[in-house]
Scaffold this motif. Structure first.
Motif, PDB file in Angstrom:
ATOM      1  N   ASP A   1       0.841  -1.195   0.000  1.00 10.03           N
ATOM      2  CA  ASP A   1       0.000   0.000   0.000  1.00 10.03           C
ATOM      3  C   ASP A   1       0.883   1.254   0.000  1.00 10.03           C
ATOM      4  OD1 ASP A   1      -2.106  -1.698   0.103  1.00 10.03           O
ATOM      5  OD2 ASP A   1      -2.598  -1.349   2.209  1.00 10.03           O
ATOM      6  N   MET A   2       0.432   2.283  -0.751  1.00 12.19           N
ATOM      7  CA  MET A   2       1.179   3.529  -0.870  1.00 12.19           C
ATOM      8  C   MET A   2       0.195   4.683  -1.104  1.00 12.19           C
ATOM      9  SD  MET A   2       2.475   2.492  -4.641  1.00 12.19           S
ATOM     10  CE  MET A   2       2.277   0.757  -4.163  1.00 12.19           C
TER      11      MET A   2
ATOM     12  N   SER B   1       2.539   0.246   3.771  1.00 11.23           N
ATOM     13  CA  SER B   1       1.974  -0.935   4.437  1.00 11.23           C
ATOM     14  C   SER B   1       2.239  -2.172   3.589  1.00 11.23           C
ATOM     15  CB  SER B   1       0.468  -0.766   4.656  1.00 11.23           C
ATOM     16  OG  SER B   1      -0.084  -1.924   5.237  1.00 11.23           O
ATOM     17  N   ILE B   2       2.548  -3.245   4.254  1.00 14.12           N
ATOM     18  CA  ILE B   2       2.768  -4.535   3.578  1.00 14.12           C
ATOM     19  C   ILE B   2       1.893  -5.579   4.262  1.00 14.12           C
ATOM     20  CG2 ILE B   2       4.425  -6.359   3.029  1.00 14.12           C
ATOM     21  CD1 ILE B   2       6.620  -4.315   3.054  1.00 14.12           C
TER      22      ILE B   2
ATOM     23  N   ILE C   1       7.163   2.375   6.207  1.00 17.23           N
ATOM     24  CA  ILE C   1       6.073   1.526   6.675  1.00 17.23           C
ATOM     25  C   ILE C   1       5.493   2.026   7.989  1.00 17.23           C
ATOM     26  CG2 ILE C   1       5.483  -0.820   7.430  1.00 17.23           C
ATOM     27  CD1 ILE C   1       7.695  -1.827   5.601  1.00 17.23           C
ATOM     28  N   ASN C   2       4.179   2.016   8.051  1.00 18.98           N
ATOM     29  CA  ASN C   2       3.467   2.302   9.296  1.00 18.98           C
ATOM     30  C   ASN C   2       2.924   1.030   9.939  1.00 18.98           C
ATOM     31  OD1 ASN C   2       3.836   5.115   9.196  1.00 18.98           O
ATOM     32  ND2 ASN C   2       2.149   5.331   7.748  1.00 18.98           N
ATOM     33  N   ASP C   3       2.585   0.034   9.109  1.00 18.47           N
ATOM     34  CA  ASP C   3       2.075  -1.224   9.647  1.00 18.47           C
ATOM     35  C   ASP C   3       2.294  -2.347   8.635  1.00 18.47           C
ATOM     36  OD1 ASP C   3      -0.628  -1.800   8.089  1.00 18.47           O
ATOM     37  OD2 ASP C   3      -0.600   0.350   8.547  1.00 18.47           O
TER      38      ASP C   3
ATOM     39  N   GLY D   1       3.882   0.827  13.805  1.00 13.24           N
ATOM     40  CA  GLY D   1       4.902   1.707  14.343  1.00 13.24           C
ATOM     41  C   GLY D   1       5.326   2.734  13.316  1.00 13.24           C
ATOM     42  N   ASN D   2       6.029   3.736  13.780  1.00 11.26           N
ATOM     43  CA  ASN D   2       6.493   4.798  12.901  1.00 11.26           C
ATOM     44  C   ASN D   2       7.922   4.482  12.461  1.00 11.26           C
ATOM     45  OD1 ASN D   2       7.040   7.102  11.504  1.00 11.26           O
ATOM     46  ND2 ASN D   2       6.641   8.508  13.204  1.00 11.26           N
TER      47      ASN D   2
END
Length: 861
Positions: free
Chosen positions: A101-102, A119-120, A161-163, A193-194
């Motif tokens: 996701d982007m 996100s992956i 990545i955030n999650d 996480g950040n």
């Protein structure tokens, strides 16, 4: 009015503009995937090819702006990362679905700009980390030369990545040098996480099923584990520290503190874990929930402490040192809805590695004991050299009343166990001795016995009682000193030796042994459940000889009851192997004679098959062929014969569930010799019919003594080779076919002396010359027996045969008269009276023959 019109006009323009905007957005959302998909796929492919030394494949991809709006989502299906040499054939990673996701704005970047992934997620796949015999890992697939590093600097992706999420993923850690396999199945894991920060908190949730094995020995098998943890992620120093966390092994809670740090190619561990509380309830929480019962209702006393330290470096040559202590002292537990408790529980166990070498890992059980009522049981031992040549030293002593198991623990048993288990055994061996079958190097001693054991369940036809069984352990073998049991009306006594119990337990080898089996009364039906006995169809076929058995039995039984047949003085050898039973020199007294078996029964396929050779010696014919369905089908007529038979039978086919032959599948041959037989026509409609159709033939006086019969059978059809039978000086030959459902087609050929044809025929013969009379001794008559054994039909060519005989006699007499001289011939031929006499004579001969071979009709009947 003018202002209102302007306002309405403005509203219409705004609505129109809004509608157009929405339409444009919708068109963009729908069409964008088609516009940007090829670009993104190309960037993915370039990044992969420029970054890793592995073969990546996927079936198709999909770009969506709606799936995780306002993020764009790229989904790759059936993706796989296959290793190259030296791991050809291995797969590092595979998944049914991998999603990235982007932000939508990332799609508008130039091809030479990197796209930031936020996100992956991946689902339904596996991650396989493998170390080969040389210590190389398959996960090290990043290209390392300078040219490739420069290329990687221009990677199409950056990770912001955030999650991330893993769903239904299997993780496998395999070390082929030590034959160690650590796996976590059905992983569901997520992290938030950040990742922009160098130091941040990662909030994770994980569940899965943990297994651990070394060289086919399972130490942990699919244990439910979970961990909700907040980890401090120091990305700059590659250090990950446990903060707030709660973990579970089954229902056992664990708390962690410490850290894991990546230093060069190594991993530094400094982790401490322990149970938050000391309640003995924690011990039962280790048991899977479906077996532990309701822990909320359990009463416990005493402690149960699980604590461990893992500290050191994980490298190519070392593992961290670790110490895991499990302790309990004077504990007890009692379930509220059960009558008894387990008292005086003491546990002192350690799992250790103090050197950092995997081979120095060992387990020691210093104390393990408990008490139920007055029965005390204790055990201790240790296991060393876990990763090289495991050495076991174990001992156990005590008594357990099996009936108490269900009274202290919510074990799931349909029927209660009864009996007293007593043990006093010790064993010391290493796995090399097991692998190389050097069983003489195994040090065993002691005995295990079970008295007054009782079991009753759906898997047995009758309650099973073991009066006494005793196993004695010594250096080379385990001896079954005594086994005395009863079930239904059957009794069993077994003694013998087991040659390779350790190979069976630890190496999945077949269980080998030699045994003596004795019985006074053995009923096959006692060992077949009601369901098995009533379901005799071929398709049912659930009977199976265990594949793990390779045992020989020397059997002796005074009486065996099989399918309502009593076999007496049964003896012989049974060899069980490869899901097959070989019968060797099996003998029995039955039906007034003896029967011997050789052959086999195999259950390797869905339907059991058999191949047998039988030798019947002086068996009572009517009893054996009247009571055994198989023999009854092969020779139905035999049940009407009183006397003895010697016979050899070869047959094969499949078995029904009740272990009786399925007649539809039977094939083989039978050779039999009759001894002093006597026929009883009253027991057979076939014999009664023949007796009525052939007046001069007394069926009960047929001489069958010494007759040899040869029959073959296949596909439900029996073929009887022609059998010659003597009745006085009449020759009879019988041969043909019949089916197992009693439909028959037999040829019965007679050679009948003319003297049985009456005085009229003999008078005609007396007028012939001696030479001509001698040439007509008998006439052939062909008969055909059809219909069924219950409703037979018989036809013959008797009428035509007798008519032809009369014509032949008349012709010969005519020639004789011509030869006597012209004068006598003229006298005989000139008078009507004489001619009439000749016709009268011919008619009388016909009537006489008809009377011999068929019943005369009286009073119009």
């Amino acid at each position: 009015m003018a202002n209102n019109k302007k306002k309405k006009s403005l509203s219409k323009k705004i609505a129109k503009w809004f509608a157009v905007t929405v339409l444009v957005v919708i068109v963009l959302l729908v069409s964008a995937p088609f516009i940007f998909k090829d670009k993104i796929v190309l960037m993915v492919t370039n990044t992969i090819n420029n970054s890793i030394n592995a073969k990546v494949s996927f079936t198709n991809s999909d770009l969506s702006l709606l799936k995780h709006f306002p993020l764009a989502s790229l989904t790759v299906n059936n993706v796989a990362v296959a290793n190259k040499a030296p791991f050809i054939g291995d797969t590092l990673f595979k998944a049914k679905k991998l999603s990235l996701d982007m932000k939508i704005t990332e799609l508008f970047k130039k091809p030479d700009e990197s796209i930031a992934i936020q996100s992956i997620s991946t689902s339904n796949g596996a991650i396989n980390i493998i170390f080969n015999e040389g210590g190389l890992g398959n996960y090290d697939i990043a290209k390392k030369d300078e040219a490739d590093v420069n290329t990687n600097a221009n990677s199409s992706f950056s990770f912001n990545i955030n999650d991330y999420q893993l769903e239904n993923i299997d993780f496998n850690y395999i070390d082929r040098a030590t034959k160690m396999n650590l796996s976590v199945a059905d992983i569901v894991h997520s992290g938030k996480g950040n990742f922009k920060e160098d130091i941040f908190n990662l909030d994770t949730k994980s569940t899965g099923y943990l297994s651990f094995a070394i060289d086919k020995t399972n130490f942990i098998n699919k244990v439910n584990v979970s961990l909700d943890a907040v980890l401090e992620m120091d990305l700059k120093n590659a250090k990950y520290t446990f903060k707030k966390n709660t973990g579970y092994i089954n229902q056992l809670p664990l708390a962690f503190d410490g850290f894991i740090q990546l230093i060069d190619d190594n991993q530094l561990y400094d982790i401490h874990f322990k149970t938050p509380t000391s309640s003995f309830k924690n011990a039962l929480a280790l048991v899977p929930e479906e077996f532990s019962g309701n822990l909320n209702t359990i009463e416990t006393k005493g402690n149960f402490d699980l604590e461990g330290i893992v500290k050191g470096t994980l490298s190519e040559n070392t593992i961290p040192n670790f110490t895991i202590n499990i302790n309990s002292k004077n504990a007890m537990f009692k379930y509220a809805d059960l009558p008894k408790s387990v008292q005086n529980i003491n546990i002192n166990t350690q799992i250790l590695n103090k050197t950092g070498n995997t081979k120095d890992t060992y387990i020691t059980v210093n104390t393990l004991n408990f008490k139920i009522d007055e029965d005390v049981f204790s055990a201790k031992g240790n296991v060393k050299n876990l990763t090289t040549n495991p050495k076991l030293n174990l001992s156990a002593e005590g008594t357990i009343n099996l009936a108490n198991i269900g009274k202290v623990y919510p074990v799931s048993l349909e029927k209660k166990l009864e009996g007293i288990l007593t043990a006093n055994v010790s064993t010391r061996f290493d796995m090399n001795a097991v692998e190389k079958k050097n069983y003489q190097n195994i040090d065993n001693s002691g005995t295990i016995s079970v008295d007054n054991f009782k079991y009753n369940g759906k898997d047995v036809a009758n309650p099973f009682f073991i009066n006494k069984t005793t196993l004695t352990f010594n250096s080379s073998v385990i001896e079954l000193k005594e086994f005395s049991a009863k079930t239904g009306g059957s009794d069993l006594a077994v003694t013998g030796k087991i040659d390779n119990l350790y190979g069976f337990v630890f190496k999945d080898e077949v269980l080998k042994g030699k045994f003596n089996l004795n019985s006074n009364n053995f009923k096959i039906s006692d060992f077949l459940t009601e369901e098995t006995q009533t379901n005799t169809s071929e398709s049912a076929g659930s009977l199976k000889i265990p594949a793990f058995l390779d045992c020989k039995f020397s059997a002796n039984a005074k009486k065996v009851v099989y399918d309502n047949i009593n076999l007496n003085n049964v003896s012989g050898d049974l060899y069980i192997h490869d899901q097959t039973v070989d019968l060797q020199n099996l003998k029995s007294d039955v039906f007034g004679g003896k029967i011997a078996f050789d052959g086999n029964v195999s259950t390797k396929e869905k339907t059991p098959k058999f191949n047998m050779g039988l030798n019947l010696s002086e068996l009572n014919i009517s009893e054996s062929f009247g009571n055994l369905e198989m023999l009854k089908a092969i020779a139905p007529i035999a049940k009407t014969i009183e006397g003895k038979i010697n016979s050899t039978i070869k047959l094969s086919g499949v078995l029904n569930q009740d272990m009786t032959p399925n007649l539809k599948t039977l094939s083989g041959e039978l050779f039999g010799k009759l001894l002093n037989p006597e026929l009883n026509k009253n027991n057979s409609k076939v014999l009664s019919l023949l007796s009525n159709k052939i007046d001069f033939l007394d069926i009960n006086k047929l001489n069958l003594d010494g007759i040899n019969a040869f029959l073959s059978f296949k596909d439900g059809q029996v073929t009887v080779k022609p059998i010659p039978i003597k009745y006085n000086d009449i020759t009879v030959e019988v041969g043909g076919k019949h089916s197992f459902d009693n439909v028959m087609n037999y040829d019965i050929n007679f050679d009948i002396p003319v003297k049985y044809l009456g005085t009229e025929v003999t008078t005609l013969l007396s007028k012939l010359t001696p030479k001509d009379a001698a040439s007509i001794k008998s006439i052939p008559v062909q008969g055909n027996l059809t219909g069924s054994f219950a409703s037979p039909k018989f036809e013959s060519n008797l009428k035509n045969a007798t008519s032809n005989l009369v014509k032949d006699l008349a012709e010969k007499q005519k020639q004789n008269l011509l030869n006597q001289g012209k004068n006598k011939l003229k006298d005989l031929l000139n008078g009507k009276k004489d001619s009439t006499k000749t016709d009268d004579t011919k008619d009388k001969v016909k009537d006489a023959l008809k009377g011999l071979f068929g019943k005369k009709k009286n009073n119009g009947n």
